[in-house]
Write a protein that holds these residues in place. Sequence first.
Motif, PDB file in Angstrom:
ATOM      1  N   TRP A 148      25.768  41.148  45.433  1.00  0.00           N
ATOM      2  CA  TRP A 148      25.941  40.109  46.056  1.00  0.00           C
ATOM      3  C   TRP A 148      24.846  38.941  46.215  1.00  0.00           C
ATOM      4  O   TRP A 148      25.652  38.020  46.063  1.00  0.00           O
ATOM      5  CB  TRP A 148      26.862  40.879  46.997  1.00  0.00           C
ATOM      6  CG  TRP A 148      27.517  41.557  46.980  1.00  0.00           C
ATOM      7  CD1 TRP A 148      29.283  41.324  46.389  1.00  0.00           C
ATOM      8  CD2 TRP A 148      28.170  42.451  47.844  1.00  0.00           C
ATOM      9  NE1 TRP A 148      29.499  42.728  46.554  1.00  0.00           N
ATOM     10  CE2 TRP A 148      29.628  42.928  47.922  1.00  0.00           C
ATOM     11  CE3 TRP A 148      27.844  42.631  49.210  1.00  0.00           C
ATOM     12  CZ2 TRP A 148      30.196  43.937  48.043  1.00  0.00           C
ATOM     13  CZ3 TRP A 148      29.105  43.946  50.114  1.00  0.00           C
ATOM     14  CH2 TRP A 148      29.787  44.379  49.505  1.00  0.00           C
ATOM     15  N   ARG A 200      35.464  47.041  43.733  1.00  0.00           N
ATOM     16  CA  ARG A 200      36.365  45.737  43.098  1.00  0.00           C
ATOM     17  C   ARG A 200      36.949  45.019  43.497  1.00  0.00           C
ATOM     18  O   ARG A 200      37.436  43.725  43.046  1.00  0.00           O
ATOM     19  CB  ARG A 200      36.941  47.026  42.241  1.00  0.00           C
ATOM     20  CG  ARG A 200      36.586  47.741  40.870  1.00  0.00           C
ATOM     21  CD  ARG A 200      37.209  49.240  40.272  1.00  0.00           C
ATOM     22  NE  ARG A 200      36.438  49.234  39.557  1.00  0.00           N
ATOM     23  CZ  ARG A 200      36.409  49.165  38.334  1.00  0.00           C
ATOM     24  NH1 ARG A 200      36.922  47.557  37.826  1.00  0.00           N
ATOM     25  NH2 ARG A 200      35.901  49.540  37.441  1.00  0.00           N
ATOM     26  N   ARG A 201      37.748  45.679  44.794  1.00  0.00           N
ATOM     27  CA  ARG A 201      38.229  44.300  45.740  1.00  0.00           C
ATOM     28  C   ARG A 201      38.152  43.097  46.143  1.00  0.00           C
ATOM     29  O   ARG A 201      38.511  42.428  46.302  1.00  0.00           O
ATOM     30  CB  ARG A 201      39.134  44.830  46.849  1.00  0.00           C
ATOM     31  CG  ARG A 201      40.241  46.054  46.009  1.00  0.00           C
ATOM     32  CD  ARG A 201      40.755  46.836  47.562  1.00  0.00           C
ATOM     33  NE  ARG A 201      41.969  47.160  47.094  1.00  0.00           N
ATOM     34  CZ  ARG A 201      43.188  47.989  47.693  1.00  0.00           C
ATOM     35  NH1 ARG A 201      42.648  47.681  49.100  1.00  0.00           N
ATOM     36  NH2 ARG A 201      43.956  49.113  47.196  1.00  0.00           N
ATOM     37  N   VAL A 202      36.444  42.852  45.975  1.00  0.00           N
ATOM     38  CA  VAL A 202      35.705  41.565  46.431  1.00  0.00           C
ATOM     39  C   VAL A 202      35.083  41.690  45.621  1.00  0.00           C
ATOM     40  O   VAL A 202      33.620  41.005  46.434  1.00  0.00           O
ATOM     41  CB  VAL A 202      35.085  43.054  48.049  1.00  0.00           C
ATOM     42  CG1 VAL A 202      35.823  42.483  49.093  1.00  0.00           C
ATOM     43  CG2 VAL A 202      34.054  44.033  47.196  1.00  0.00           C
ATOM     44  N   ARG A 203      35.372  41.879  44.086  1.00  0.00           N
ATOM     45  CA  ARG A 203      34.827  41.569  42.913  1.00  0.00           C
ATOM     46  C   ARG A 203      34.082  39.377  42.824  1.00  0.00           C
ATOM     47  O   ARG A 203      33.105  39.627  42.794  1.00  0.00           O
ATOM     48  CB  ARG A 203      35.393  41.871  41.916  1.00  0.00           C
ATOM     49  CG  ARG A 203      34.522  41.752  40.603  1.00  0.00           C
ATOM     50  CD  ARG A 203      34.633  41.685  39.133  1.00  0.00           C
ATOM     51  NE  ARG A 203      35.462  43.988  39.864  1.00  0.00           N
ATOM     52  CZ  ARG A 203      36.170  43.554  38.588  1.00  0.00           C
ATOM     53  NH1 ARG A 203      35.897  43.268  37.485  1.00  0.00           N
ATOM     54  NH2 ARG A 203      36.338  45.329  38.807  1.00  0.00           N
ATOM     55  N   ILE A 204      34.354  39.190  44.024  1.00  0.00           N
ATOM     56  CA  ILE A 204      34.261  37.580  43.933  1.00  0.00           C
ATOM     57  C   ILE A 204      33.199  37.703  44.252  1.00  0.00           C
ATOM     58  O   ILE A 204      32.762  36.621  44.314  1.00  0.00           O
ATOM     59  CB  ILE A 204      35.836  36.472  44.503  1.00  0.00           C
ATOM     60  CG1 ILE A 204      35.438  35.711  44.073  1.00  0.00           C
ATOM     61  CG2 ILE A 204      35.249  36.951  45.827  1.00  0.00           C
ATOM     62  CD1 ILE A 204      36.466  34.465  44.588  1.00  0.00           C
ATOM     63  N   LEU A 205      32.871  38.737  45.588  1.00  0.00           N
ATOM     64  CA  LEU A 205      31.378  38.098  46.005  1.00  0.00           C
ATOM     65  C   LEU A 205      30.288  38.463  45.337  1.00  0.00           C
ATOM     66  O   LEU A 205      29.189  38.272  45.725  1.00  0.00           O
ATOM     67  CB  LEU A 205      31.398  39.116  47.318  1.00  0.00           C
ATOM     68  CG  LEU A 205      32.135  38.931  48.071  1.00  0.00           C
ATOM     69  CD1 LEU A 205      31.536  39.887  49.512  1.00  0.00           C
ATOM     70  CD2 LEU A 205      31.202  38.304  48.828  1.00  0.00           C
ATOM     71  N   THR A 206      30.206  38.928  44.078  1.00  0.00           N
ATOM     72  CA  THR A 206      29.387  38.923  42.951  1.00  0.00           C
ATOM     73  C   THR A 206      28.281  37.395  42.568  1.00  0.00           C
ATOM     74  O   THR A 206      27.614  37.176  41.857  1.00  0.00           O
ATOM     75  CB  THR A 206      29.362  40.064  41.596  1.00  0.00           C
ATOM     76  OG1 THR A 206      30.558  38.556  40.973  1.00  0.00           O
ATOM     77  CG2 THR A 206      30.157  41.105  41.550  1.00  0.00           C
ATOM     78  N   TYR A 207      29.888  36.185  42.482  1.00  0.00           N
ATOM     79  CA  TYR A 207      29.288  35.151  42.319  1.00  0.00           C
ATOM     80  C   TYR A 207      27.949  34.842  43.115  1.00  0.00           C
ATOM     81  O   TYR A 207      27.620  32.985  43.147  1.00  0.00           O
ATOM     82  CB  TYR A 207      30.485  34.004  41.849  1.00  0.00           C
ATOM     83  CG  TYR A 207      31.100  34.526  41.281  1.00  0.00           C
ATOM     84  CD1 TYR A 207      30.729  34.603  39.700  1.00  0.00           C
ATOM     85  CD2 TYR A 207      32.334  35.682  41.151  1.00  0.00           C
ATOM     86  CE1 TYR A 207      31.807  34.664  38.747  1.00  0.00           C
ATOM     87  CE2 TYR A 207      33.149  35.644  40.128  1.00  0.00           C
ATOM     88  CZ  TYR A 207      32.677  35.782  38.935  1.00  0.00           C
ATOM     89  OH  TYR A 207      33.336  35.878  37.698  1.00  0.00           O
ATOM     90  N   GLU A 219      27.158  42.037  35.174  1.00  0.00           N
ATOM     91  CA  GLU A 219      27.047  43.499  36.528  1.00  0.00           C
ATOM     92  C   GLU A 219      26.484  44.807  35.622  1.00  0.00           C
ATOM     93  O   GLU A 219      25.528  45.379  36.855  1.00  0.00           O
ATOM     94  CB  GLU A 219      28.215  43.767  37.348  1.00  0.00           C
ATOM     95  CG  GLU A 219      28.865  42.912  38.047  1.00  0.00           C
ATOM     96  CD  GLU A 219      27.179  41.948  39.192  1.00  0.00           C
ATOM     97  OE1 GLU A 219      26.872  42.271  39.692  1.00  0.00           O
ATOM     98  OE2 GLU A 219      26.839  40.254  38.534  1.00  0.00           O
TER      99      GLU A 219
END
Length: 266
Positions: free
Chosen positions: A183, A93-100, A233
């Motif tokens: 990711w 959750r803390r690195v959710r930006i990586l999903t982009y 997601e």
Amino acid sequence: MNFLHGRISRTGLKAVCVPGLNCYSCPAAAASCPIGALQAVIGSSKFQFAWYVVGFLIFAGALLGRVVCGFLCPFGWFQELLHKIPAKKFSTRRVRILTYLKYGILALFVIVLPMTVVNEVGMGDPFFCKYICPAGILEGGIPLALADAGIRAGLGGLFTWKSCILLGTALLAVFFYRPFCKWLCPLGAFYGLCNRISICRLQVDSGRCTACGACSRACRMDVDVFRTPNHAECIRCGDCAAACPHGAITRVFSIKRIQEKKETAT
């Protein structure tokens, strides 16, 4: 027997794509990978729009969305098995930006580079398959190299690079749930764009839902299900429905909800 002889199938079925990420060069592959097929058409010296491949992806996406990722992708299943290895598990959750990141890979490595970076005869490389995809080295590169001495003799830096990507992905999958799917996978990116319109979808009964958050805590894809049940997601695994104490979440196969939205908009 292809695994023993270091061969791949070259039957007419290879002109057909399957929905999930499966390497064309896997000895067990009877059909083709849609991402590989798309790059092959885009990178051709006689480029024409990939009507069949894009049409197939749109059809699969509109019908199933990321159900394909959850239940029909061999490499997704591989990550599921690795995640079952006993070890401390970490949230992403803390690195959710990586999903982009996977959307950038879809645009750049699958479409733009094969189309624009070409050799003297006008052909482009399948950049994602060649330089990134860990499924290719797992399903095709390693089995073929083990069975064929000629292939082993020709291995070089690219094989080492792809093996490192596979090893890194495998290690991450032990501690994080489906890191490649979240990711890096361009196929997951495409199906994610289809999630909101797909016929197979999640439905939350607002009369039963109390917004307790049990579904969100159960979701390993980091989706707040009661707020956005058809998030890009979501792989429709059903963990949220099983965790809901009120039975408010169901998996449905219907266009009714889509029609209702259109009627509301008009």
